[in-house]
Design a protein around this motif. Structure first.
Motif, short mmCIF file in Angstrom:
data_model
loop_
_atom_site.label_atom_id
_atom_site.label_comp_id
_atom_site.label_asym_id
_atom_site.label_seq_id
_atom_site.Cartn_x
_atom_site.Cartn_y
_atom_site.Cartn_z
N TYR A 97 -21.85 67.03 88.53
CA TYR A 97 -21.03 67.78 87.59
C TYR A 97 -19.67 67.10 87.44
N LYS A 98 -19.02 66.81 88.57
CA LYS A 98 -17.70 66.19 88.54
C LYS A 98 -17.72 64.79 87.93
N SER A 99 -18.63 63.95 88.37
CA SER A 99 -18.64 62.57 87.89
C SER A 99 -19.08 62.46 86.44
N ALA A 100 -20.03 63.30 86.02
CA ALA A 100 -20.46 63.26 84.62
C ALA A 100 -19.35 63.71 83.68
N ILE A 101 -18.54 64.67 84.11
CA ILE A 101 -17.40 65.09 83.30
C ILE A 101 -16.39 63.95 83.20
N TYR A 102 -16.07 63.32 84.32
CA TYR A 102 -15.11 62.22 84.30
C TYR A 102 -15.58 61.10 83.37
N GLU A 103 -16.88 60.80 83.43
CA GLU A 103 -17.46 59.74 82.60
C GLU A 103 -17.76 60.20 81.18
N LYS A 104 -17.67 61.50 80.93
CA LYS A 104 -18.02 62.10 79.63
C LYS A 104 -19.44 61.71 79.22
N VAL A 158 -22.87 62.98 78.57
CA VAL A 158 -23.56 64.22 78.21
C VAL A 158 -24.92 64.32 78.89
N GLU A 159 -25.72 63.28 78.80
CA GLU A 159 -27.08 63.34 79.35
C GLU A 159 -27.06 63.51 80.87
N ARG A 160 -26.16 62.80 81.53
CA ARG A 160 -26.06 62.94 82.98
C ARG A 160 -25.60 64.34 83.36
N PHE A 161 -24.62 64.87 82.63
CA PHE A 161 -24.14 66.22 82.87
C PHE A 161 -25.29 67.22 82.75
N LEU A 162 -26.04 67.12 81.66
CA LEU A 162 -27.11 68.08 81.39
C LEU A 162 -28.31 67.92 82.32
N SER A 163 -28.41 66.77 82.99
CA SER A 163 -29.55 66.54 83.87
C SER A 163 -29.60 67.52 85.04
N ALA A 164 -28.50 68.18 85.33
CA ALA A 164 -28.46 69.15 86.43
C ALA A 164 -28.77 70.57 85.98
N TYR A 165 -29.07 70.76 84.71
CA TYR A 165 -29.32 72.10 84.16
C TYR A 165 -30.79 72.28 83.84
N ALA A 166 -31.28 73.48 84.07
CA ALA A 166 -32.66 73.84 83.70
C ALA A 166 -32.75 73.98 82.18
N SER A 167 -33.93 73.77 81.64
CA SER A 167 -34.11 73.88 80.19
C SER A 167 -33.85 75.30 79.69
N ASP A 168 -34.06 76.30 80.57
CA ASP A 168 -33.86 77.70 80.18
C ASP A 168 -32.52 78.25 80.67
N ASN A 195 -12.56 62.65 74.12
CA ASN A 195 -12.46 61.27 73.63
C ASN A 195 -11.39 61.16 72.55
N GLU A 196 -11.36 62.12 71.63
CA GLU A 196 -10.36 62.10 70.55
C GLU A 196 -8.94 62.19 71.11
N GLU A 197 -8.77 62.99 72.16
CA GLU A 197 -7.45 63.15 72.77
C GLU A 197 -7.12 61.99 73.71
N GLY A 198 -8.13 61.20 74.07
CA GLY A 198 -7.92 60.09 75.00
C GLY A 198 -7.78 60.54 76.44
N TYR A 199 -8.37 61.69 76.79
CA TYR A 199 -8.24 62.25 78.13
C TYR A 199 -9.49 62.01 78.97
N TYR A 200 -9.25 61.92 80.26
CA TYR A 200 -10.29 61.93 81.27
C TYR A 200 -10.03 63.14 82.15
N LEU A 201 -11.08 63.85 82.50
CA LEU A 201 -10.92 65.03 83.35
C LEU A 201 -11.34 64.72 84.78
N LYS A 202 -10.43 65.02 85.70
CA LYS A 202 -10.77 64.99 87.11
C LYS A 202 -11.02 66.44 87.50
#
Length: 145
Positions: free
Chosen positions: A15-22, A24-34, A64-71
């Motif tokens: 969750y943390k690293s996928a957000i930092y990297e923005k 999407v696919e990696r972030f969603l890989s931890a979620y169930a389809s339902d 990305n538009e704002e040029g921000y990275y989230l920690k």
């Protein structure tokens, strides 16, 4: 959409690293389809991975538009689990940093995650994000600390 997450903590690290990297696919890989999400931003709920994907794509595109990275950090983390279900609650802080690495702003939300283990891998089946409300202003309180 799922990857192999052998521990609940591995889901949270993803969750943390996928957000930092923005990513999407990696972030969603931890979620169930339902998955069923209760979030603080605009929608009452997101039901199913396709609706959640649209929300996450918009979030990451905005960053990305704002040029921000989230920690992202988890505070007051509590994990309760048995063989096939886990319950996590914590305070999640999202600190926005610009391209120079300077912190621009941050918010903290209360989060609860419900996870299910299938085929030896954990996935998020429910996520609830909330804020306390200032009763005078009727606005969310993003930083209690």
């Amino acid at each position: 959409m799922s990857s192999a997450f052998r521990t609940v903590k591995a889901v949270l690290e993803n969750y943390k690293s996928a957000i930092y990297e923005k990513n999407v696919e990696r972030f969603l890989s931890a979620y169930a389809s339902d998955v069923h999400i209760y979030d603080c931003w605009e929608n009452w709920a997101c039901i199913g991975i396709s609706q959640w994907k649209e929300t996450i794509q918009n979030w990451f595109n905005g960053l990305n538009e704002e040029g921000y990275y989230l920690k992202t950090s988890f505070d007051d983390l509590v994990i309760e689990e048995n063989a096939n279900l886990a319950f996590v609650y914590c305070a999640v802080t999202f600190a926005a940093h610009n391209a120079c690495g300077e912190k621009v702003h941050q918010i903290t939300n209360r989060f609860t995650f419900g996870l299910r283990k299938e085929n030896e891998s954990w996935s998020i089946i429910h996520e609830h994000s909330s804020l306390p409300i200032n009763m005078e202003t009727r606005e969310g309180i993003f930083n209690l600390r």
